[in-house]
Design an enzyme around this catalytic site. Structure first.
Site, PDB file in Angstrom:
ATOM      1  N   ARG A  25      -5.087   4.647   6.089  1.00 59.20           N
ATOM      2  CA  ARG A  25      -5.277   4.387   4.658  1.00 59.20           C
ATOM      3  C   ARG A  25      -6.443   5.165   4.078  1.00 59.20           C
ATOM      4  NH1 ARG A  25      -3.992  -0.935   3.227  1.00 59.20           N
ATOM      5  NH2 ARG A  25      -5.616  -0.658   1.666  1.00 59.20           N
ATOM      6  N   PRO A  51       7.394  -6.379   4.873  1.00 63.01           N
ATOM      7  CA  PRO A  51       6.698  -5.288   4.163  1.00 63.01           C
ATOM      8  C   PRO A  51       6.591  -3.973   4.928  1.00 63.01           C
ATOM      9  CG  PRO A  51       5.224  -7.165   4.587  1.00 63.01           C
ATOM     10  CD  PRO A  51       6.450  -7.352   5.412  1.00 63.01           C
ATOM     11  N   TYR A  94      -0.146  -3.570  11.266  1.00 62.89           N
ATOM     12  CA  TYR A  94       0.862  -4.633  11.165  1.00 62.89           C
ATOM     13  C   TYR A  94       1.154  -5.065  12.585  1.00 62.89           C
ATOM     14  CZ  TYR A  94       2.222  -3.582   6.319  1.00 62.89           C
ATOM     15  OH  TYR A  94       2.257  -3.420   4.968  1.00 62.89           O
ATOM     16  N   ASP A 137       0.788  -1.230   0.000  1.00 60.32           N
ATOM     17  CA  ASP A 137       0.000   0.000   0.000  1.00 60.32           C
ATOM     18  C   ASP A 137       0.822   1.284   0.000  1.00 60.32           C
ATOM     19  OD1 ASP A 137       0.923  -0.188   2.556  1.00 60.32           O
ATOM     20  OD2 ASP A 137      -1.028  -0.247   3.524  1.00 60.32           O
TER      21      ASP A 137
HETATM   22  P1  FAD Z   1       3.888  -9.855  -7.191  1.00 61.83           P
HETATM   23  O1  FAD Z   1       3.128  -8.685  -6.721  1.00 61.83           O
HETATM   24  O2  FAD Z   1       3.939 -11.051  -6.325  1.00 61.83           O
HETATM   25  O3  FAD Z   1       3.299 -10.227  -8.608  1.00 61.83           O
HETATM   26  C1  FAD Z   1       3.668 -11.424  -9.245  1.00 61.83           C
HETATM   27  C2  FAD Z   1       2.591 -11.741 -10.271  1.00 61.83           C
HETATM   28  O4  FAD Z   1       3.037 -12.855 -11.013  1.00 61.83           O
HETATM   29  C3  FAD Z   1       1.258 -12.115  -9.649  1.00 61.83           C
HETATM   30  O5  FAD Z   1       0.225 -11.414 -10.298  1.00 61.83           O
HETATM   31  C4  FAD Z   1       1.159 -13.623  -9.873  1.00 61.83           C
HETATM   32  O6  FAD Z   1      -0.162 -14.043 -10.066  1.00 61.83           O
HETATM   33  C5  FAD Z   1       1.985 -13.786 -11.124  1.00 61.83           C
HETATM   34  N1  FAD Z   1       2.624 -15.107 -11.244  1.00 61.83           N
HETATM   35  C6  FAD Z   1       3.319 -15.762 -10.313  1.00 61.83           C
HETATM   36  N2  FAD Z   1       3.790 -16.908 -10.805  1.00 61.83           N
HETATM   37  C7  FAD Z   1       3.386 -16.972 -12.089  1.00 61.83           C
HETATM   38  C8  FAD Z   1       3.554 -17.905 -13.121  1.00 61.83           C
HETATM   39  N3  FAD Z   1       4.284 -19.006 -12.932  1.00 61.83           N
HETATM   40  N4  FAD Z   1       2.969 -17.656 -14.304  1.00 61.83           N
HETATM   41  C9  FAD Z   1       2.239 -16.529 -14.529  1.00 61.83           C
HETATM   42  N5  FAD Z   1       2.065 -15.613 -13.575  1.00 61.83           N
HETATM   43  C10 FAD Z   1       2.630 -15.820 -12.374  1.00 61.83           C
HETATM   44  N6  FAD Z   1       5.485  -3.320  -0.780  1.00 61.83           N
HETATM   45  C11 FAD Z   1       5.586  -1.969  -0.760  1.00 61.83           C
HETATM   46  O7  FAD Z   1       6.327  -1.393  -1.556  1.00 61.83           O
HETATM   47  N7  FAD Z   1       4.883  -1.211   0.096  1.00 61.83           N
HETATM   48  C12 FAD Z   1       4.075  -1.752   1.005  1.00 61.83           C
HETATM   49  O8  FAD Z   1       3.438  -1.036   1.752  1.00 61.83           O
HETATM   50  C13 FAD Z   1       3.957  -3.171   1.045  1.00 61.83           C
HETATM   51  N8  FAD Z   1       3.124  -3.763   1.903  1.00 61.83           N
HETATM   52  C14 FAD Z   1       2.931  -5.110   1.834  1.00 61.83           C
HETATM   53  C15 FAD Z   1       2.044  -5.690   2.696  1.00 61.83           C
HETATM   54  C16 FAD Z   1       1.838  -7.036   2.650  1.00 61.83           C
HETATM   55  C17 FAD Z   1       0.908  -7.613   3.626  1.00 61.83           C
HETATM   56  C18 FAD Z   1       2.507  -7.850   1.709  1.00 61.83           C
HETATM   57  C19 FAD Z   1       2.244  -9.306   1.648  1.00 61.83           C
HETATM   58  C20 FAD Z   1       3.401  -7.281   0.838  1.00 61.83           C
HETATM   59  C21 FAD Z   1       3.627  -5.912   0.904  1.00 61.83           C
HETATM   60  N9  FAD Z   1       4.536  -5.291   0.071  1.00 61.83           N
HETATM   61  C22 FAD Z   1       4.691  -3.937   0.107  1.00 61.83           C
HETATM   62  C23 FAD Z   1       5.313  -6.077  -0.877  1.00 61.83           C
HETATM   63  C24 FAD Z   1       4.707  -6.092  -2.241  1.00 61.83           C
HETATM   64  O9  FAD Z   1       3.393  -6.605  -2.256  1.00 61.83           O
HETATM   65  C25 FAD Z   1       5.552  -6.909  -3.179  1.00 61.83           C
HETATM   66  O10 FAD Z   1       6.905  -6.618  -2.950  1.00 61.83           O
HETATM   67  C26 FAD Z   1       5.195  -6.594  -4.610  1.00 61.83           C
HETATM   68  O11 FAD Z   1       3.872  -6.959  -4.886  1.00 61.83           O
HETATM   69  C27 FAD Z   1       6.137  -7.320  -5.553  1.00 61.83           C
HETATM   70  O12 FAD Z   1       5.747  -7.090  -6.856  1.00 61.83           O
HETATM   71  P2  FAD Z   1       6.075  -8.145  -7.993  1.00 61.83           P
HETATM   72  O13 FAD Z   1       5.428  -7.616  -9.209  1.00 61.83           O
HETATM   73  O14 FAD Z   1       7.526  -8.401  -7.992  1.00 61.83           O
HETATM   74  O15 FAD Z   1       5.413  -9.501  -7.511  1.00 61.83           O
END
Ligand code: FAD
Length: 705
Positions: free
Chosen positions: A271, A375, A279, A48
C-alpha cells in the site's frame, strides 16, 4: 412543527456509492442532498483497491491524476505455495492488471482518501454547496404510489433525524488503533434506531422525487422497500491488518497469494506510504454463542442459520495480535514483525445479492446495499461506485426533461447482472483461496484445492475484476442490433459491427491516442469525452482527403447537422449550446498536415455567438511530434476507407455503431427517438426534408440550411 422541504434527489449514505451519485448530480447541476449517519469521514482502512475501469471513470471526472499520484501502483502478483517440507516457494509471477486491458493499472490506497477526492470534486462543481450532511439518518420512508409516474411529483417522503455528535461517533475512534470491526458483523446500525425520534427540532420531513439508498450492507432503505437479500454466509473468517511489516519475505512489495499447507492463506497488498495490508484467514476464531438475534436482524435464513450454529465470531476477541500470530504461522519459515499499525478488522464472508434494485424506479438501492461478498478481489467499492455511475446520469437526464422515465429501468437490468456475475466470481474465488491446498498429485485423489485451478481463476478473475468487460444488455440505451452477434476472445456472446470490429456494443469505449487537428496536441480520445452528462457521436470520417465518397459524406453531414432536420438540434433545449446534449467529435484518418480545418464544415467546429471557434472537436489518427502514433482506426477495427459513427452514452459505454451517411444518421435518430424528449418544435425529420426539397443521387435529402 416539523420542518418540511422538497428536493429532487435525496441520497442516504456517503460511502463510495453515495459520493459517486452526488458527484454526478453536482457535475450535471441536479438539485440533491446527501446525508450520512456518521459524524465524520473515515480516516483509515476499509477498501483500498481501485480497478482499471474505476480509474478511467475518475479520469473522466477530472481526478484520475490524484489516484496516480497518491496511491501505490500494484503491478505484479506472486503466487506462493507449500512444499512437502512445510516451507513455501514462489510458483509463479504474473502482471496484476492484464497488459493492454486499459491505459490504467490497479492502484491501492485507503478508502478515506478516495472519498476525499469526491468531496473535493463536489465542492468544485457546486461552489461549496452539496456537502454531506452529518450526522443525519432517515427514520421513516413513504412512497405515494399514485404519483410515481408523474415526472413533476415528489412521491417519496422521508423523515430525517439529526443525531447528536456522541450518538454518531463510530466505535473505530474509541480504540487505540483505528479498526473496522464496528462496521462488520452486525454493524452499528441498530443502536441509532433504538433511540427513536426525539425532539421535533431534530426532525425534518423531506419530499423527494428520487431517493438513493447507498447505505451499505445493512441498508435501512432496502429494508423499508421490503427487499430481502438472497445468498449465504460462509464459515471462512478473515482478519485484515494495515501496518508496516518488518520481514525477510522477499515479495512483500508485491501483491501475493500465499497458501500454507496447514495454517491457511494470506493475501498481501502493498500500500501507500510503506504500508502493507495482510488479508489473513483466521483458523481459530472465538465465537459468540449469543448471535441468533443478529441472524434475525439480517433477515437471513437457511445456510446462514447453519453457519451460525457455532455462533458468529466474537469480534471483541479479535485483536491485531491475534491476526499477526495467524499470519506468522502461514508465512513460516519467513519472519514477520509489524510496526505502524493503522487499521484492522475481521469479517465473515457473506455472498448475497438483492433480487431487486428499486421500487417504482423512484427509490433505488446501490452498492453494498444490494451486493456483498469477500473483499479480497478488490471489488466492493469499485462495483458500488459503478452502480451509481450507471444510475446518476440517467436520473439527471429525466430530471432535466431530456429523457423519459423509461430509461431508469435500465439501471436494474444492467447492474443486477453485474452483481450476479460478481457473486458467482467471488464464490469460486473465495472457496479456492480459503480451502486447504493440495500438494502436487493430491488433487486427483480429491484432496485439497487445486492451485493450478486457483491460478487460472485468478488470471481470468483479473479480467473480470478490472471492470472493463462489463457488457450491458440490449435496451433502450444499447442498440446491440446495430452490430452482429459474435463471440469475444473468451467465448462470451457479444455484439460487434463489421464497421468497427474491435468495438463491442454495450461495453465501455476504450481510449486511443489521437492528435488535435488545430494545434498538434496528442490526446487520449476519452479525455475529450468526459463525464459531463453529454452523449457523444464519434464521427470516424475516414481518410476523406483521398476518398471522394467519404469527403462527399462529410460535407453532407455538415449540412445536415446545420439544418433544422438535425436530430441533435431536436433534443437540445432552446437557447442551449448546440453540443450541450449530444456532441459530435470527428476523428479523421488523413494526414494531419495535408488537412485544413476548413476542409470540415462549420458544424464540426462550431463558432459561438461572438465568433469564438471550438478547436477541440476535430482530431487526426496520425503521428504526433512527441508521443508517437495512436493507431486509433486499427485499435477500433475501423477501415479508414469506410469509416463509422460510434455513439457513446454519457457514461462512456458504446450504444450504437452505424455507417457514415444518411442511413447511419436515420438509425441514430431512431435510436434517440426511443427515449429522448424533443425540445424544439417543430422538428423536421429527414423524410420531411426529402418531401420538401427532394433527394440527391445518393438518396440523401437536399437540405435547406
Ligand atoms: P459503505 O461504504 O458501507 O457506505 C455506506 C455509508 O452509509 C456509510 O458512510 C454509512 O455511515 C452510511 N449509512 C449507513 N446506514 C445509514 C443510515 N441508515 N442513514 C444514514 N447513513 C447511513 N472494496 C473494493 O472495491 N476494493 C477493496 O480493496 C476492498 N477492500 C475491503 C476491505 C475490507 C476490510 C472491507 C471491510 C471492505 C472492503 N471492500 C473493498 C468493500 C468496500 O469497502 C465496500 O464494498 C464499499 O465501501 C461499499 O460502498 P457503499 O458506498 O455501498 O457502502
Amino acid at each position: 412543527m416539523v420542518k418540511e422541504s422538497n428536493v429532487d434527489v435525496l441520497i442516504v449514505g456517503a460511502g463510495p456509492a453515495g459520493l459517486m451519485a452526488a458527484n454526478w448530480f453536482a457535475r450535471t447541476g441536479v438539485n440533491y442532498r446527501i446525508i450520512d449517519k456518521r459524524s465524520s469521514e473515515i480516516f483509515a482502512g476499509q477498501a483500498d483497491g481501485l480497478q482499471c475501469r474505476t480509474l478511467e471513470v475518475f479520469q473522466s471526472f477530472g481526478f484520475g491524476d490524484r489516484a496516480l499520484k497518491e496511491a501505490n501502483h500494484m503491478l505484479e502478483i506472486s503466487f506462493w505455495e507449500p512444499n512437502a517440507d512445510g516451507g513455501l516457494y514462489r510458483s509463479a509471477r504474473i502482471a496484476d492488471s492484464i497488459p493492454g486491458i486499459s491505459r490504467f493499472q490497479q492502484v491501492v490506497l485507503h478508502q478515506g482518501r478516495i472519498e476525499a477526492w469526491f468531496t473535493d470534486a463536489i465542492r468544485k462543481w457546486t461552489g461549496g454547496r452539496g456537502k454531506v450532511e452529518r450526522p443525519v439518518l432517515p427514520v421513516s420512508l413513504e412512497i405515494d404510489e399514485s404519483k410515481v409516474e408523474d415526472p413533476s411529483a415528489y412521491p417519496v417522503s422521508v423523515m430525517l433525524k439529526t443525531l447528536s455528535e456522541n450518538a454518531s461517533l463510530p466505535e473505530q475512534f474509541g480504540a487505540k488503533v483505528a479498526n473496522g470491526l464496528f462496521r462488520q458483523f452486525e454493524g452499528d446500525q441498530e443502536k441509532y434506531y433504538k433511540d427513536g425520534p426525539s425532539e421535533d427540532g431534530d426532525l425534518e420531513l423531506v419530499h423527494a422525487k428520487y431517493v438513493l439508498g447507498c447505505d451499505g450492507a445493512h441498508s435501512w432503505v432496502r429494508k423499508q422497500l421490503g427487499i430481502e437479500m438472497e445468498g449465504e454466509s460462509t464459515d471462512y473468517v478473515w482478519g485484515v491488518l494495515d501496518s508496516v511489516p518488518i520481514t525477510d519475505f522477499p515479495d512483500i512489495r508485491n501483491r501475493c497469494a500465499i497458501h500454507s499447507l496447514d495454517s491457511g492463506s494470506i493475501m498481501v497488498i502493498p500500500r501507500e506510504q510503506g504500508l502493507v495490508r495482510l488479508y489473513i484467514q483466521l483458523r481459530e476464531t472465538p465465537r459468540d454463542p449469543n448471535t441468533k438475534a443478529a441472524t434475525e436482524l439480517d433477515g437471513n435464513k437457511g445456510k446462514e442459520a447453519q453457519v451460525l450454529e457455532k455462533g458468529r465470531v466474537d469480534r471483541s476477541k479479535i485483536t491485531p495480535e491475534v491476526i499477526l500470530s495467524n499470519a506468522r504461522k502461514i508465512l513460516h519459515p519467513y519472519k514477520l514483525d509489524i510496526t505502524d499499525v493503522k487499521w484492522y478488522t475481521a469479517y465473515q464472508i457473506g455472498q448475497r445479492v438483492s433480487p431487486a434494485f428499486h421500487k417504482f424506479n423512484r427509490v433505488f438501492i446501490s452498492g453494498d446495499a444490494c451486493h456483498t461478498h469477500s473483499p479480497k478481489a478488490g471489488q466492493g467499492m469499485n462495483v458500488s461506485m459503478m452502480d451509481t455511475f450507471n444510475l446518476g446520469w440517467k436520473i439527471a437526464h429525466v430530471l432535466k426533461g431530456l429523457a423519459t422515465r423509461d430509461i431508469l429501468a435500465t439501471y436494474e437490468s444492467e447492474r443486477l447482472q453485474v452483481a450476479r456475475d460478481l457473486i458467482a466470481f467471488d464464490h469460486k474465488f473465495s472457496r479456492l483461496f480459503s480451502g486447504k491446498p493440495a500438494l502436487p498429485g493430491a488433487v486427483s485423489k480429491g484432496e485439497g484445492v487445486s492451485l493450478d485451478e486457483f491460478h487460472a481463476v485468478f488470471e481470468k478473475g483479473n479480467e473480470f475484476a478490472s471492470g472493463t468487460i462489463v457488457d450491458y444488455n440490449n435496451s433502450l440505451l444499447v442498440d446491440k442490433a446495430s452490430g452482429q452477434p459474435a463471440a469475444s476472445a473468451d467465448g462470451t456472446p457479444v455484439s460487434i459491427s463489421p464497421l468497427a470490429t474491435k468495438v463491442l456494443i454495450g461495453r465501455r469505449f476504450d481510449s486511443a491516442k489521437v492528435v488535435n487537428q488545430s494545434d498538434a496536441h496528442p490526446w487520449h480520445l476519452c479525455d475529450r469525452a468526459l463525464s459531463d452528462g453529454r452523449w457523444r457521436i464519434i464521427n470516424f470520417c475516414g481518410a476523406f482527403k483521398t476518398h471522394v465518397a467519404l469527403n462527399n459524406e462529410l460535407l453532407w453531414l455538415g449540412q445536415y447537422l446545420a439544418s433544422d432536420a438535425s436530430f441533435i438540434k431536436k433534443y437540445t433545449p432552446p437557447g442551449a449550446k448546440v453540443d450541450s446534449v449530444i456532441e459530435v467529435l470527428t476523428v479523421h484518418a488523413s494526414k494531419r498536415v495535408e488537412t485544413e480545418w476548413d476542409d470540415f464544415p462549420l458544424a464540426f467546429r462550431p463558432r459561438d455567438a461572438i465568433g469564438r471557434m471550438d478547436y477541440w472537436k476535430i482530431y487526426a489518427d496520425d503521428e504526433s511530434f512527441h508521443e508517437g502514433h495512436g493507431h486509433a482506426y486499427e485499435k477500433y477495427g475501423i477501415d479508414p476507407a469506410v469509416g463509422a459513427f460510434v455513439v457513446l452514452r454519457p457514461d462512456g459505454y458504446v450504444a450504437q455503431v452505424e455507417p457514415l451517411g444518411a442511413d447511419g444518421v436515420k438509425n441514430m435518430a431512431k435510436f434517440f427517438d426511443g427515449f429522448m424528449i424533443a425540445q424544439t418544435m417543430p422538428s423536421r425529420r429527414m423524410d420531411d426534408e426529402i418531401e420538401t426539397y427532394g433527394a440527391d443521387s445518393y438518396g440523401r435529402p437536399l437540405l435547406a440550411v
